[in-house]
Every structure is written in structure tokens, then in C-alpha cells.
Design a protein around this motif. Structure first.
Motif, PDB file in Angstrom:
ATOM      1  N   UNK A  59     108.632  64.983  90.030  1.00 43.87           N
ATOM      2  CA  UNK A  59     108.799  64.772  91.468  1.00 43.87           C
ATOM      3  C   UNK A  59     108.218  65.939  92.253  1.00 43.87           C
ATOM      4  N   UNK A  60     108.441  67.156  91.774  1.00 42.93           N
ATOM      5  CA  UNK A  60     107.894  68.337  92.448  1.00 42.93           C
ATOM      6  C   UNK A  60     106.367  68.329  92.378  1.00 42.93           C
ATOM      7  N   UNK A  61     105.833  67.924  91.235  1.00 41.01           N
ATOM      8  CA  UNK A  61     104.383  67.837  91.085  1.00 41.01           C
ATOM      9  C   UNK A  61     103.786  66.867  92.109  1.00 41.01           C
ATOM     10  N   UNK A  62     104.460  65.727  92.333  1.00 38.39           N
ATOM     11  CA  UNK A  62     103.985  64.751  93.312  1.00 38.39           C
ATOM     12  C   UNK A  62     104.064  65.307  94.732  1.00 38.39           C
ATOM     13  N   UNK A  63     105.128  66.044  95.036  1.00 39.92           N
ATOM     14  CA  UNK A  63     105.279  66.645  96.366  1.00 39.92           C
ATOM     15  C   UNK A  63     104.169  67.659  96.641  1.00 39.92           C
ATOM     16  N   UNK A  64     103.876  68.513  95.671  1.00 39.42           N
ATOM     17  CA  UNK A  64     102.830  69.520  95.863  1.00 39.42           C
ATOM     18  C   UNK A  64     101.462  68.864  95.994  1.00 39.42           C
ATOM     19  N   UNK A  65     101.219  67.821  95.217  1.00 43.37           N
ATOM     20  CA  UNK A  65      99.934  67.114  95.317  1.00 43.37           C
ATOM     21  C   UNK A  65      99.760  66.507  96.700  1.00 43.37           C
ATOM     22  N   UNK A  66     100.836  65.970  97.270  1.00 45.86           N
ATOM     23  CA  UNK A  66     100.769  65.369  98.609  1.00 45.86           C
ATOM     24  C   UNK A  66     100.464  66.420  99.671  1.00 45.86           C
ATOM     25  N   UNK A  67     100.797  67.681  99.395  1.00 53.86           N
ATOM     26  CA  UNK A  67     100.519  68.771 100.329  1.00 53.86           C
ATOM     27  C   UNK A  67      99.169  69.426 100.056  1.00 53.86           C
ATOM     28  N   UNK A  68      98.373  68.850  99.145  1.00 57.21           N
ATOM     29  CA  UNK A  68      97.051  69.390  98.861  1.00 57.21           C
ATOM     30  C   UNK A  68      97.044  70.510  97.854  1.00 57.21           C
ATOM     31  N   UNK A  69      98.107  70.613  97.048  1.00 58.73           N
ATOM     32  CA  UNK A  69      98.191  71.656  96.031  1.00 58.73           C
ATOM     33  C   UNK A  69      98.591  71.017  94.709  1.00 58.73           C
ATOM     34  N   UNK A  70      97.661  70.339  94.036  1.00 58.49           N
ATOM     35  CA  UNK A  70      98.009  69.686  92.767  1.00 58.49           C
ATOM     36  C   UNK A  70      98.417  70.709  91.708  1.00 58.49           C
ATOM     37  N   UNK A  71      99.326  70.293  90.833  1.00 60.59           N
ATOM     38  CA  UNK A  71      99.797  71.141  89.741  1.00 60.59           C
ATOM     39  C   UNK A  71      99.280  70.549  88.428  1.00 60.59           C
ATOM     40  N   UNK A  72      98.559  71.346  87.666  1.00 56.72           N
ATOM     41  CA  UNK A  72      97.982  70.917  86.397  1.00 56.72           C
ATOM     42  C   UNK A  72      98.723  71.603  85.252  1.00 56.72           C
ATOM     43  N   UNK A  73      98.886  70.897  84.149  1.00 58.07           N
ATOM     44  CA  UNK A  73      99.595  71.434  82.985  1.00 58.07           C
ATOM     45  C   UNK A  73      98.570  71.779  81.902  1.00 58.07           C
ATOM     46  N   UNK A  74      98.549  73.041  81.500  1.00 56.13           N
ATOM     47  CA  UNK A  74      97.581  73.503  80.512  1.00 56.13           C
ATOM     48  C   UNK A  74      98.231  73.623  79.128  1.00 56.13           C
ATOM     49  N   UNK A  75      97.378  73.805  78.116  1.00 54.60           N
ATOM     50  CA  UNK A  75      97.858  73.915  76.742  1.00 54.60           C
ATOM     51  C   UNK A  75      98.293  75.337  76.386  1.00 54.60           C
ATOM     52  N   UNK A  76      97.730  76.340  77.059  1.00 56.06           N
ATOM     53  CA  UNK A  76      98.068  77.724  76.719  1.00 56.06           C
ATOM     54  C   UNK A  76      99.428  78.099  77.298  1.00 56.06           C
ATOM     55  N   UNK A  77      99.957  79.233  76.851  1.00 54.66           N
ATOM     56  CA  UNK A  77     101.254  79.697  77.317  1.00 54.66           C
ATOM     57  C   UNK A  77     101.151  80.504  78.592  1.00 54.66           C
ATOM     58  N   UNK A  78     102.141  81.374  78.818  1.00 54.47           N
ATOM     59  CA  UNK A  78     102.135  82.209  80.008  1.00 54.47           C
ATOM     60  C   UNK A  78     102.976  81.634  81.124  1.00 54.47           C
ATOM     61  N   UNK A  79     102.508  81.796  82.365  1.00 47.16           N
ATOM     62  CA  UNK A  79     103.254  81.344  83.527  1.00 47.16           C
ATOM     63  C   UNK A  79     102.358  80.627  84.519  1.00 47.16           C
ATOM     64  N   UNK A  80     102.855  80.504  85.749  1.00 46.10           N
ATOM     65  CA  UNK A  80     102.117  79.806  86.799  1.00 46.10           C
ATOM     66  C   UNK A  80     100.969  80.690  87.300  1.00 46.10           C
ATOM     67  N   UNK A  81      99.814  80.073  87.558  1.00 48.40           N
ATOM     68  CA  UNK A  81      98.674  80.771  88.145  1.00 48.40           C
ATOM     69  C   UNK A  81      98.037  79.890  89.212  1.00 48.40           C
ATOM     70  N   UNK A  82      97.455  80.496  90.247  1.00 44.43           N
ATOM     71  CA  UNK A  82      96.741  79.720  91.260  1.00 44.43           C
ATOM     72  C   UNK A  82      95.302  79.448  90.823  1.00 44.43           C
ATOM     73  N   UNK A  83      94.695  78.458  91.443  1.00 43.42           N
ATOM     74  CA  UNK A  83      93.272  78.192  91.297  1.00 43.42           C
ATOM     75  C   UNK A  83      92.700  77.946  92.682  1.00 43.42           C
TER      76      UNK A  83
END
Length: 252
Positions: A59-83
Motif C-alpha cells: 500500500x505504501x509503495x502504491x502511495x509513493x508511486x502516485x506521488x511520482x516516487x516509485x519504490x523498486x525492490x532490489x536483490x542486494x542487501x543494505x537499506x533505502x537509497x534514492x535514484x
């Protein structure tokens, strides 16, 4: 006899549709030869799979996408990063024999050393270290000193190769380079996601910096193009790591 091993990484173009996960497209061609990629992505956030497992993530992913900030899930570890524009992504991928643990540190060191040498051409001094308070903090960040501020983060992915010996893996080392842009906006985006997920973790704008901010104003026009050219030039001469290395002793 097997064909001779390439002396350098082959530079591939990033498929536009791959977006911020373009580095993962290197895993297949890297089975045949060492490959590399350098690219930028549209604005958004990238998170590891541990974030996708949190309650309410879809649900949060859909909300961010609607605001023009899509969230992508990567295979590597770590934390959140911007693009987004001004953030350069660089990845190396090649085959190794043995346990990933035997190679991972050397792979990080190679990636960091190569970027450091490219940045030295612009008079920018960096070192590998953790920077507490920066997003996706890790031991193999690259940071400018006095005070330490992160200008690049790194991560790895390892995959076994189907149909090959069980000790054969493809290793992928990725660097996210904060070349040009607004550290405050990047940090705010990352913090907004942590807040939405109910996480107490917060990041600090003054713990990161852009490479452009380290240059005199007169040298900033054209910096992104010059940096990209310098990195591509270095890639064309970067030799891959040996496939095998002496095994580290197993932990008891």
C-alpha cells in the motif's frame, strides 16, 4: 582449451526499461564474460527485499508511486537509497569460483579503488568508510573527509550459475554515486519512507554530499559529462579480478 579470459570488463548499455534495477541485467551476460554498466535512472527509491516484507509495504509503495516516487525492490542487501538525475550508478559483474565470502571484500575494494582513482583526477579525495547517519550506511561507502560525508554507497549480489559446478557464482558489485543534486531532497525522500513504514530510523542531510559541491564553482559546468567520461575511460582499462583466490578459513 578454453578461450582466453577478457583483459577488461565489457561496458554494456543499460536498458532504459530496467530503470534503477539495470545492474541486475548484468547477471546473465556476466556468465560469459566480465561486464560493467554505468547509468542514471528516473527519480524514485530503491529498497532491499527486507523492506518489501514489512507490513503494509504494498500500500505504501502504491502511495509513493502516485506521488511520482516509485519504490523498486532490489536483490542486494543494505537499506533505502534514492535514484534520479545527478546520481550515477556503476556496476561490475563477473564469475568467481569458491565461496562468495572469499571474494566479496576484494570485489568491494576493487570497485572503491577504481572510483577513488577516477575522482582523484578532479582533485576529490575519498576513502572507504562507514558514515553514521547516512542512508544505506556501510563499511564500503566512499566518503570525503573532515568531516566525513558519504558520496557513494556500495552493495553486492551473488548468484549460483545453473548447470555449472556448485562453487561457481556470478558476483555483482554496485556503486551509487552522488554526483550532482540536492542532498536534502534525497534524504527527505528516504526519511519519508521510513516514517511511512513506522520505522524509527532517520537519516541526516549533513552526512552526505555531492561530488559537484567539492569543486570550485568555475569547474562545475560540464562536470557530470566529464565524470561520466572519466569513469567510462577507466572501465575500459580495469582488469577483472582472478576467478579463484586462496580460501579463507571457515568459522568454527
Amino acid at each position: 582449451m578454453p578461450p582466453p579470459r577478457p583483459a577488461v570488463y565489457r561496458l554494456l548499455a543499460a536498458p532504459f526499461e530496467a530503470g534503477p534495477l539495470a545492474d541486475e541485467t548484468l547477471l546473465a551476460p556476466a556468465i560469459r564474460e566480465p561486464v560493467a554498466c554505468l547509468w542514471e535512472s528516473a527519480p524514485g527509491l530503491v529498497v532491499p527485499r527486507t523492506y518489501a516484507a514489512r507490513p503494509g509495504f504494498a500500500a505504501i509503495q502504491a502511495q509513493f508511486a502516485a506521488r511520482g516516487c516509485p519504490i523498486h525492490v532490489r536483490q542486494s542487501g543494505g537499506g533505502v537509497v534514492p535514484q534520479g538525475p545527478g546520481i550515477l550508478n556503476l556496476s561490475l559483474a563477473q564469475v568467481f569460483a569458491g565461496r562468495p565470502l572469499d571474494h566479496s571484500e576484494a570485489f568491494y575494494q576493487q570497485l572503491c579503488t577504481w572510483i577513488r582513482l577516477a575522482l582523484a583526477a578532479f582533485g576529490i579525495e575519498t576513502r572507504a568508510q562507514a558514515v553514521e547517519g547516512s542512508f544505506c550506511d556501510g563499511r564500503y561507502n566512499l566518503a570525503i573527509p573532515d568531516p566525513a560525508r558519504k558520496i557513494a554507497g556500495t552493495a553486492q549480489v551473488w548468484r549460483r550459475i545453473p548447470g555449472h559446478a556448485p562453487d561457481r557464482h556470478v558476483g555483482l558489485a554496485h556503486a551509487l554515486i552522488l554526483a550532482q543534486g540536492d542532498p536534502g531532497e534525497w534524504t527527505a525522500r528516504a526519511n519519508a519512507l521510513e516514517t511511512a513504514l513506522g520505522s524509527p530510523r532517520r537519516y541526516h542531510r549533513d552526512r552526505i554530499a555531492t561530488l559537484e559541491s567539492q569543486l570550485p564553482i568555475t569547474e562545475r559546468p560540464g562536470f557530470m559529462a566529464a565524470l561520466r567520461g572519466r569513469l567510462q575511460e577507466a572501465l575500459r582499462t580495469l582488469p577483472p579480478l582472478p576467478i579463484t583466490t586462496p580460501a579463507r578459513p571457515r568459522e568454527p
